[in-house]
Design a protein around this motif. Structure first.
Motif, PDB file in Angstrom:
ATOM      1  N   VAL A   7       3.046  -2.031   7.459  1.00 44.28           N
ATOM      2  CA  VAL A   7       4.200  -1.342   6.883  1.00 44.28           C
ATOM      3  C   VAL A   7       5.008  -2.290   6.006  1.00 44.28           C
ATOM      4  O   VAL A   7       5.481  -1.911   4.927  1.00 44.28           O
ATOM      5  CB  VAL A   7       5.082  -0.743   7.995  1.00 44.28           C
ATOM      6  N   GLU A   8       5.160  -3.519   6.444  1.00 41.44           N
ATOM      7  CA  GLU A   8       5.870  -4.514   5.629  1.00 41.44           C
ATOM      8  C   GLU A   8       5.154  -4.737   4.303  1.00 41.44           C
ATOM      9  O   GLU A   8       5.791  -4.864   3.245  1.00 41.44           O
ATOM     10  CB  GLU A   8       5.987  -5.828   6.400  1.00 41.44           C
ATOM     11  N   THR A   9       3.828  -4.777   4.355  1.00 49.40           N
ATOM     12  CA  THR A   9       3.044  -4.946   3.127  1.00 49.40           C
ATOM     13  C   THR A   9       3.243  -3.763   2.188  1.00 49.40           C
ATOM     14  O   THR A   9       3.393  -3.928   0.972  1.00 49.40           O
ATOM     15  CB  THR A   9       1.547  -5.092   3.462  1.00 49.40           C
ATOM     16  N   LEU A  10       3.253  -2.561   2.754  1.00 46.05           N
ATOM     17  CA  LEU A  10       3.467  -1.359   1.945  1.00 46.05           C
ATOM     18  C   LEU A  10       4.826  -1.400   1.254  1.00 46.05           C
ATOM     19  O   LEU A  10       4.943  -1.076   0.063  1.00 46.05           O
ATOM     20  CB  LEU A  10       3.362  -0.117   2.827  1.00 46.05           C
ATOM     21  N   LEU A  11       5.846  -1.809   1.970  1.00 47.70           N
ATOM     22  CA  LEU A  11       7.189  -1.890   1.386  1.00 47.70           C
ATOM     23  C   LEU A  11       7.265  -2.968   0.304  1.00 47.70           C
ATOM     24  O   LEU A  11       7.982  -2.805  -0.694  1.00 47.70           O
ATOM     25  CB  LEU A  11       8.220  -2.162   2.484  1.00 47.70           C
ATOM     26  N   GLU A  20      -2.032  -0.696  -8.651  1.00 48.00           N
ATOM     27  CA  GLU A  20      -3.340  -1.281  -8.356  1.00 48.00           C
ATOM     28  C   GLU A  20      -3.373  -1.862  -6.945  1.00 48.00           C
ATOM     29  O   GLU A  20      -4.330  -1.652  -6.190  1.00 48.00           O
ATOM     30  CB  GLU A  20      -3.674  -2.379  -9.378  1.00 48.00           C
ATOM     31  N   GLN A  21      -2.322  -2.585  -6.583  1.00 45.92           N
ATOM     32  CA  GLN A  21      -2.262  -3.145  -5.231  1.00 45.92           C
ATOM     33  C   GLN A  21      -2.225  -2.043  -4.179  1.00 45.92           C
ATOM     34  O   GLN A  21      -2.845  -2.161  -3.116  1.00 45.92           O
ATOM     35  CB  GLN A  21      -1.027  -4.038  -5.086  1.00 45.92           C
ATOM     36  N   LEU A  22      -1.507  -0.985  -4.479  1.00 48.15           N
ATOM     37  CA  LEU A  22      -1.402   0.117  -3.525  1.00 48.15           C
ATOM     38  C   LEU A  22      -2.759   0.767  -3.294  1.00 48.15           C
ATOM     39  O   LEU A  22      -3.135   1.047  -2.147  1.00 48.15           O
ATOM     40  CB  LEU A  22      -0.400   1.154  -4.031  1.00 48.15           C
ATOM     41  N   GLU A  23      -3.503   1.021  -4.359  1.00 51.49           N
ATOM     42  CA  GLU A  23      -4.810   1.658  -4.223  1.00 51.49           C
ATOM     43  C   GLU A  23      -5.749   0.792  -3.385  1.00 51.49           C
ATOM     44  O   GLU A  23      -6.470   1.290  -2.516  1.00 51.49           O
ATOM     45  CB  GLU A  23      -5.417   1.911  -5.606  1.00 51.49           C
ATOM     46  N   THR A  24      -5.731  -0.498  -3.643  1.00 51.66           N
ATOM     47  CA  THR A  24      -6.578  -1.413  -2.868  1.00 51.66           C
ATOM     48  C   THR A  24      -6.157  -1.436  -1.406  1.00 51.66           C
ATOM     49  O   THR A  24      -6.991  -1.411  -0.492  1.00 51.66           O
ATOM     50  CB  THR A  24      -6.496  -2.839  -3.447  1.00 51.66           C
ATOM     51  N   PHE A  25      -4.864  -1.459  -1.193  1.00 52.82           N
ATOM     52  CA  PHE A  25      -4.306  -1.490   0.161  1.00 52.82           C
ATOM     53  C   PHE A  25      -4.675  -0.225   0.935  1.00 52.82           C
ATOM     54  O   PHE A  25      -5.129  -0.291   2.082  1.00 52.82           O
ATOM     55  CB  PHE A  25      -2.785  -1.645   0.063  1.00 52.82           C
ATOM     56  N   LEU A  26      -4.512   0.933   0.310  1.00 46.50           N
ATOM     57  CA  LEU A  26      -4.806   2.193   0.990  1.00 46.50           C
ATOM     58  C   LEU A  26      -6.300   2.379   1.231  1.00 46.50           C
ATOM     59  O   LEU A  26      -6.704   3.012   2.209  1.00 46.50           O
ATOM     60  CB  LEU A  26      -4.262   3.370   0.174  1.00 46.50           C
ATOM     61  N   GLU A  27      -7.097   1.850   0.342  1.00 47.37           N
ATOM     62  CA  GLU A  27      -8.546   1.943   0.525  1.00 47.37           C
ATOM     63  C   GLU A  27      -8.982   1.230   1.800  1.00 47.37           C
ATOM     64  O   GLU A  27      -9.916   1.657   2.483  1.00 47.37           O
ATOM     65  CB  GLU A  27      -9.266   1.336  -0.681  1.00 47.37           C
TER      66      GLU A  27
END
Length: 302
Positions: A7-11, A20-27
């Motif tokens: 969650v901290e990473t998402l924030l 781009e970071q979000l897509e990689t993170f969610l994948e």
């Protein structure tokens, strides 16, 4: 409660607004992050909810499939948080939650507008009758754009008058992707239905402790309409045969109790039909079974 590393990473990604970071993170951890967000929304009353809702609003605005799936999985607990924040009268949290719900609602409205039929071509009543000479300067047709129905109206706030409609449309979106949701999301859906059904009543579902029910009894009785009940029944229809049947059946019984008390005949028929269907399938030793794949396709049949 302390935040998990995910969650901290998402924030942090939200602060940088990096798609781009979000897509990689969610994948990598879509299911994990949704489960952790559900837990935070379920257990926390702190202001971290505001930041998290704002983050999810940004995630939803990106409209990628992974982003939409994340929002779908946390939708039930967001709906409960909306009602819960109303009772607690915490305007900061309530506004953040409402903004996210309205983003989903208005996107549904926009999609429905795009799917509407093209403008109708109708005769122009200003032209002479067929018994008179046609005037070449007057066009014999005019374009009439159909007026949008009430459900196609964009909203900028959730009020007493439109709350049920907004929740109905948001729940429909959840049902479209329910087969892709994690186990925590499915459980959250059942819990939301139980909480909304038991609020203001003395129903005692077997899956809840007495202390939980005592808290819900002090809540107001939230207003339902037949469309929202059908959405909930559609969700439970899927979960009973494809998820936690015990929890879903308990949620269904609570929902049936509520609609019976508020005397909503159409909803009573829908809940009772599914109760009888499930009980019949349990008594038939596997000879009678029905496993819907997607409740969104079945909502008109219930």
């Amino acid at each position: 409660m302390s935040l998990s590393k995910s969650v901290e990473t998402l924030l942090e990604i939200y602060k940088e607004r990096s798609k781009e970071q979000l897509e990689t993170f969610l994948e990598e951890i879509n299911a994990i992050i949704s489960d952790e967000i559900i837990q935070i929304f379920d257990e926390s009353n702190s202001l971290i909810l505001i930041s998290l809702c704002q983050c999810l609003y940004w995630v939803y605005s990106l409209k990628s499939e992974r982003c939409l799936l994340l929002i779908t999985q946390v939708t039930p607990v967001i709906i409960w948080l909306h009602y819960k924040s109303l009772v607690a009268n915490v305007k900061e949290i309530s506004c953040s939650v409402d903004a996210l719900l309205l983003a989903i609602y208005n996107q549904v409205v926009n999609n429905q507008k795009l799917q509407k039929d093209p403008p109708l071509q109708v005769p122009n009543i200003s032209i002479p009758s067929i018994y008179h000479k046609m005037l070449p300067s007057i066009d014999n047709t005019e374009v009439i754009t159909p007026q949008p129905a009430t459900m196609f109206k964009y909203l900028d706030k959730i009020s007493v008058l439109n709350r049920t409609k907004v929740i109905h449309m948001v729940w429909l979106e959840f049902n479209k992707r329910i087969s892709l949701c994690s186990e925590s999301s499915i459980i959250s859906c059942c819990n939301t239905i139980i909480r909304l059904s038991c609020s203001g009543f003395k129903f005692v579902p077997t899956v809840y402790t007495k202390s939980d029910i005592d808290v819900l009894q002090d809540y107001p009785r939230f207003k339902f309409d037949s469309m929202l009940v059908k959405d909930m029944v559609s969700s439970l229809y899927f979960i009973i045969y494809n998820g936690d049947s015990k929890l879903a059946y308990s949620a269904l019984k609570c929902l049936h109790e509520k609609v019976s008390v508020i005397v909503c005949p159409e909803s009573i028929l829908a809940t009772e039909a599914l109760i009888n269907l499930f009980e019949l399938s349990q008594q038939s030793d596997g000879d009678f079974e029905l496993s819907p794949l997607n409740p969104f396709d079945l909502k008109k049949k219930i």
